[in-house]
Design an enzyme around this catalytic site. Sequence first.
Site, PDB file in Angstrom:
ATOM      1  N   ARG A 182       0.842  -1.198   0.000  1.00 60.75           N
ATOM      2  CA  ARG A 182       0.000   0.000   0.000  1.00 60.75           C
ATOM      3  C   ARG A 182       0.877   1.248   0.000  1.00 60.75           C
ATOM      4  NH1 ARG A 182      -4.830   1.340   4.317  1.00 60.75           N
ATOM      5  NH2 ARG A 182      -3.139   1.216   5.869  1.00 60.75           N
ATOM      6  N   ASP A 468      -3.606   3.060  14.392  1.00 58.50           N
ATOM      7  CA  ASP A 468      -2.818   3.642  13.315  1.00 58.50           C
ATOM      8  C   ASP A 468      -3.367   5.031  13.030  1.00 58.50           C
ATOM      9  OD1 ASP A 468      -5.113   3.341  11.766  1.00 58.50           O
ATOM     10  OD2 ASP A 468      -4.257   1.848  10.421  1.00 58.50           O
TER      11      ASP A 468
END
Length: 567
Positions: A182, A468
């Site tokens: 990603r 996160d």
Amino acid sequence: MIGLGSYGYTAPSSKKINAYDVPQGVDIRGRFDEEFAKILTKDALQFVADLQREFRNHIKYAMECRKEAKRRYNEGALPGFDPATRYIREGKWTCVPFPPAVADRRVEITGPVERKMIINALNSGAKVFMADFEDALSPSWENLMRGQINLKDAVEGTITFNDKARNRVYKLNNEIAKLFVRPRGWHLPEAHIFIDGEPATGCLVDFGLYFYHNYATFRNTQGQGFGPFFYLPKMENSREAKIWNSVFEKAEKMAGIEKGSIRATVLIETLPAVFQMDEILYELRDHSVGLNCGRWDYIFSYVKTFQGHPDRLFPDRGQVGMTQHFMRSYSDLLIRTCHRRGVHAMGGMAAQIPIRDDPTANEAAFELVRKDKQREVKAGHDGTWAAHPGLIKTCMEVFTNNMGNTPNQIETVKRDDASNLTEDDLLQRPRGVRTMEGLRLNTRVGIQYLAAWLTGSGSVPLYNLMEDAATAEISRVQIWQWLKYGVELDGDGLGVRVNHVFGRVVEEEMARIEREVGKEKFKKGMYKEACKIFTRQCTASTLDDFLTLDAYNYIVIHHPKDVSSKL
């Protein structure tokens, strides 16, 4: 540290400085390292520069379109389905068949591109590992470059890690997860690499360097003739997907590989994108292997999209799960859309982590995971995400018990009932209350996450959850919304307004953080700096689009070749 534009500058020592061999128009301002130079080769940088030059104006226009959409939403408009693309939504088209290498994706693990994490994730028993340059990584120069080195070693099968503290060497098993990567979102710059006098686009750096060095080896091994494979974050509409499709086509042409070799899953993690799922798949139909419910970012995006709407106030973040009508509707429509188009519909993240010192609490956490995954597989998802290797077995059991030996549910669960979902279903206000504990948790998590991010960690275990950037963003925008509209804490009988207590809450939560982490760690960490950034963003008159854009300035360190010309 002397100001250099909006980024930091650190003067190097007086000894001779090595330099990267760069093509014309490219300037590397990150620290020189011989290992990094193996990634930052002249040819690899030329490829990145070619991508930047061809697509930068398209990217800038897409970012301007985001601003225009935000202006409309702030003036009262609602996102919705585009009448002009109804023909795409109602058409009978499908995406190209998925590669055999990724037919079965029933459990995927995600994490940053750190060396030990990569080995453990690939060995975890998951079907896929998504190596993350985005929300789980603090994008320092060291982290980004070492991440590229780590991934190259992983693709070549040579990656090892010597953990001297545990006297253990980590290496890959014979059977490993399939690797997806990603890159960062379109909005993030890479301020250590300048191309034609301006910072490069972060995602083109991440994609370009990884693709250039690994496409041939990956296709001959993991990809079984296809690949590399990617996850694409933060898009808001099909215009942005079209740019990615063009990037893929240019990369395939450069490499001399077949069109459609590169495959990508798009995260549906912004509210505007849920109304463009068909259109996004259509633009990527030669390169798509599905969509994913990026549910934490999606919650963040809901609040951000409606920042100008005082009638859409959010309850405590812990009350906004997949049982909320707007979240369940989003998941159901994603499944129907993907299965109509012949691609995978991936479920959301299980953020729990094992609680080793409390068996009762650990079992309760795992029961939450089982229920969540049971809901996903019954709804028709083809796979799900986990943040910790300790969850893989539990998630795999739930999906296998329901799916048997079938690699996915694309042909068996069509969810035609979701064709009746409306814009109102997708926009329904979440139900719940706001509490002092919710305010405290948001404050505590936001500050601690940001402190970790500023010191190099983008994925942080806090209170038995893996946090996160997405979960920190929820904390930030929720407090901002509550402060802007003078919200009353109505869930615990206190009846106080957030504006009247936020300053005191910040002070008390900082004291609690110091007690929890210890005076020494608190002193060495960047907790005070994180607190300033976080509270400034929470109390700003205008909501910042992303927490990390402002914070990025604190981690950029330039090493120019000619010091005298810069001072």
